[in-house]
Scaffold this motif. Structure first.
Motif, PDB file in Angstrom:
ATOM      1  N   LEU A 179      -5.265   7.795  -2.535  1.00 26.33           N
ATOM      2  CA  LEU A 179      -5.819   6.763  -3.415  1.00 26.33           C
ATOM      3  C   LEU A 179      -4.920   5.529  -3.438  1.00 26.33           C
ATOM      4  O   LEU A 179      -5.396   4.397  -3.316  1.00 26.33           O
ATOM      5  CB  LEU A 179      -5.990   7.327  -4.827  1.00 26.33           C
ATOM      6  CG  LEU A 179      -6.717   6.461  -5.840  1.00 26.33           C
ATOM      7  CD1 LEU A 179      -8.217   6.521  -5.589  1.00 26.33           C
ATOM      8  CD2 LEU A 179      -6.406   6.931  -7.251  1.00 26.33           C
ATOM      9  N   LYS A 180      -3.625   5.734  -3.568  1.00 31.58           N
ATOM     10  CA  LYS A 180      -2.655   4.629  -3.582  1.00 31.58           C
ATOM     11  C   LYS A 180      -2.685   3.865  -2.264  1.00 31.58           C
ATOM     12  O   LYS A 180      -2.736   2.633  -2.245  1.00 31.58           O
ATOM     13  CB  LYS A 180      -1.251   5.171  -3.835  1.00 31.58           C
ATOM     14  CG  LYS A 180      -0.150   4.140  -3.704  1.00 31.58           C
ATOM     15  CD  LYS A 180       1.197   4.849  -3.660  1.00 31.58           C
ATOM     16  CE  LYS A 180       2.255   3.993  -3.092  1.00 31.58           C
ATOM     17  NZ  LYS A 180       2.392   3.984  -1.677  1.00 31.58           N
ATOM     18  N   LYS A 181      -2.674   4.606  -1.167  1.00 28.91           N
ATOM     19  CA  LYS A 181      -2.692   3.966   0.159  1.00 28.91           C
ATOM     20  C   LYS A 181      -3.962   3.140   0.349  1.00 28.91           C
ATOM     21  O   LYS A 181      -3.920   2.011   0.835  1.00 28.91           O
ATOM     22  CB  LYS A 181      -2.573   5.031   1.250  1.00 28.91           C
ATOM     23  CG  LYS A 181      -2.501   4.477   2.644  1.00 28.91           C
ATOM     24  CD  LYS A 181      -2.346   5.584   3.666  1.00 28.91           C
ATOM     25  CE  LYS A 181      -2.347   5.019   5.069  1.00 28.91           C
ATOM     26  NZ  LYS A 181      -2.250   6.063   6.078  1.00 28.91           N
ATOM     27  N   GLU A 182      -5.100   3.695  -0.055  1.00 25.04           N
ATOM     28  CA  GLU A 182      -6.370   2.985   0.074  1.00 25.04           C
ATOM     29  C   GLU A 182      -6.374   1.728  -0.795  1.00 25.04           C
ATOM     30  O   GLU A 182      -6.823   0.666  -0.365  1.00 25.04           O
ATOM     31  CB  GLU A 182      -7.525   3.912  -0.330  1.00 25.04           C
ATOM     32  CG  GLU A 182      -8.890   3.280  -0.156  1.00 25.04           C
ATOM     33  CD  GLU A 182      -9.992   4.223  -0.578  1.00 25.04           C
ATOM     34  OE1 GLU A 182     -10.812   4.569   0.292  1.00 25.04           O
ATOM     35  OE2 GLU A 182     -10.037   4.597  -1.769  1.00 25.04           O
ATOM     36  N   TYR A 183      -5.846   1.829  -2.005  1.00 21.37           N
ATOM     37  CA  TYR A 183      -5.793   0.673  -2.908  1.00 21.37           C
ATOM     38  C   TYR A 183      -4.935  -0.450  -2.322  1.00 21.37           C
ATOM     39  O   TYR A 183      -5.328  -1.616  -2.347  1.00 21.37           O
ATOM     40  CB  TYR A 183      -5.258   1.101  -4.271  1.00 21.37           C
ATOM     41  CG  TYR A 183      -4.805  -0.050  -5.132  1.00 21.37           C
ATOM     42  CD1 TYR A 183      -5.718  -0.982  -5.620  1.00 21.37           C
ATOM     43  CD2 TYR A 183      -3.467  -0.214  -5.465  1.00 21.37           C
ATOM     44  CE1 TYR A 183      -5.308  -2.038  -6.405  1.00 21.37           C
ATOM     45  CE2 TYR A 183      -3.048  -1.272  -6.248  1.00 21.37           C
ATOM     46  CZ  TYR A 183      -3.972  -2.182  -6.717  1.00 21.37           C
ATOM     47  OH  TYR A 183      -3.555  -3.241  -7.495  1.00 21.37           O
ATOM     48  N   LEU A 184      -3.773  -0.090  -1.802  1.00 22.32           N
ATOM     49  CA  LEU A 184      -2.858  -1.110  -1.290  1.00 22.32           C
ATOM     50  C   LEU A 184      -3.333  -1.745   0.010  1.00 22.32           C
ATOM     51  O   LEU A 184      -2.985  -2.887   0.301  1.00 22.32           O
ATOM     52  CB  LEU A 184      -1.455  -0.519  -1.110  1.00 22.32           C
ATOM     53  CG  LEU A 184      -0.744  -0.126  -2.412  1.00 22.32           C
ATOM     54  CD1 LEU A 184       0.584   0.543  -2.098  1.00 22.32           C
ATOM     55  CD2 LEU A 184      -0.554  -1.328  -3.322  1.00 22.32           C
ATOM     56  N   THR A 185      -4.135  -1.027   0.797  1.00 21.62           N
ATOM     57  CA  THR A 185      -4.572  -1.575   2.080  1.00 21.62           C
ATOM     58  C   THR A 185      -5.953  -2.230   2.025  1.00 21.62           C
ATOM     59  O   THR A 185      -6.326  -2.926   2.963  1.00 21.62           O
ATOM     60  CB  THR A 185      -4.606  -0.479   3.165  1.00 21.62           C
ATOM     61  OG1 THR A 185      -5.466   0.577   2.747  1.00 21.62           O
ATOM     62  CG2 THR A 185      -3.215   0.045   3.441  1.00 21.62           C
TER      63      THR A 185
END
Length: 184
Positions: free
Chosen positions: A167-173
């Motif tokens: 979720l964090k990776k998707e949000y940041l990218t």
């Protein structure tokens, strides 16, 4: 020689900045009790990471990804892992870094003493305290079976951690949050 050395030391001290409060640096993410990170958070274990984006971007991301229609976006956001429902709540946390700039502070104090004034002359002496805001996202996860799914003794900790990392990776990218709807 002593006078030159003492003047040099005085100049260096006046030109220096003294940190009053330093915000933590988190490289990837951190698991920590919310109260230890910031007093206003709950006692549950939280998944915390730095938010380089502007305010309310995570809110917009969660609202769009989970198609919440601006209802219950901060609390009780449901997600599914292995046919088991979990819920998360998130908090946008601000921890400023504050640095005392000695030169303007000494100038203001000297000017106040010379003028016999007790007024605060920040606009004459400049900013005494330099402030840099640091934003973090803190996420707590719970379910019907567990109050704290990120606690070290929780049986669902690893799958929930994997989900939160993704979720964090998707949000940041992701820049256009509508893309997340089509990824599901």
């Amino acid at each position: 020689m002593r006078h030159i050395l003492s003047i040099l030391c005085l100049v260096l001290i006046i030109q220096s900045c003294v940190p009053i409060r330093v915000a933590p640096t988190i490289r990837d993410y951190k698991l920590q009790k919310g109260k230890k990170f910031k007093r206003s958070l709950s006692k549950r274990t939280m998944f915390i990471f730095e938010d380089p984006k502007d305010a309310n971007h995570f809110y917009n991301y969660v609202n769009t990804k989970f198609q919440l229609g601006d209802e219950n976006v901060y609390d009780d956001v449901p997600f599914l892992i292995d046919d088991e429902y979990y819920f998360f709540a998130f908090y946008e946390v601000d921890i400023p870094t504050k640095i005392l700039n000695l030169a303007p502070a000494i100038f203001s104090a000297t000017l106040n003493a010379a003028l016999d004034s007790e007024d605060d002359l920040d606009d004459v002496g400049g900013e005494d305290i330099l402030r840099t805001d640091n934003w973090y996202i803190a996420i707590e996860v719970y379910s019907d079976k567990e109050k704290d799914c990120l606690h070290e003794d929780s049986f669902s900790r690893e799958p929930v951690l994997n989900y939160l990392r993704t979720l964090k990776k998707e949000y940041l990218t992701t820049h256009n949050y509508n893309e997340t709807i089509f990824k599901n």
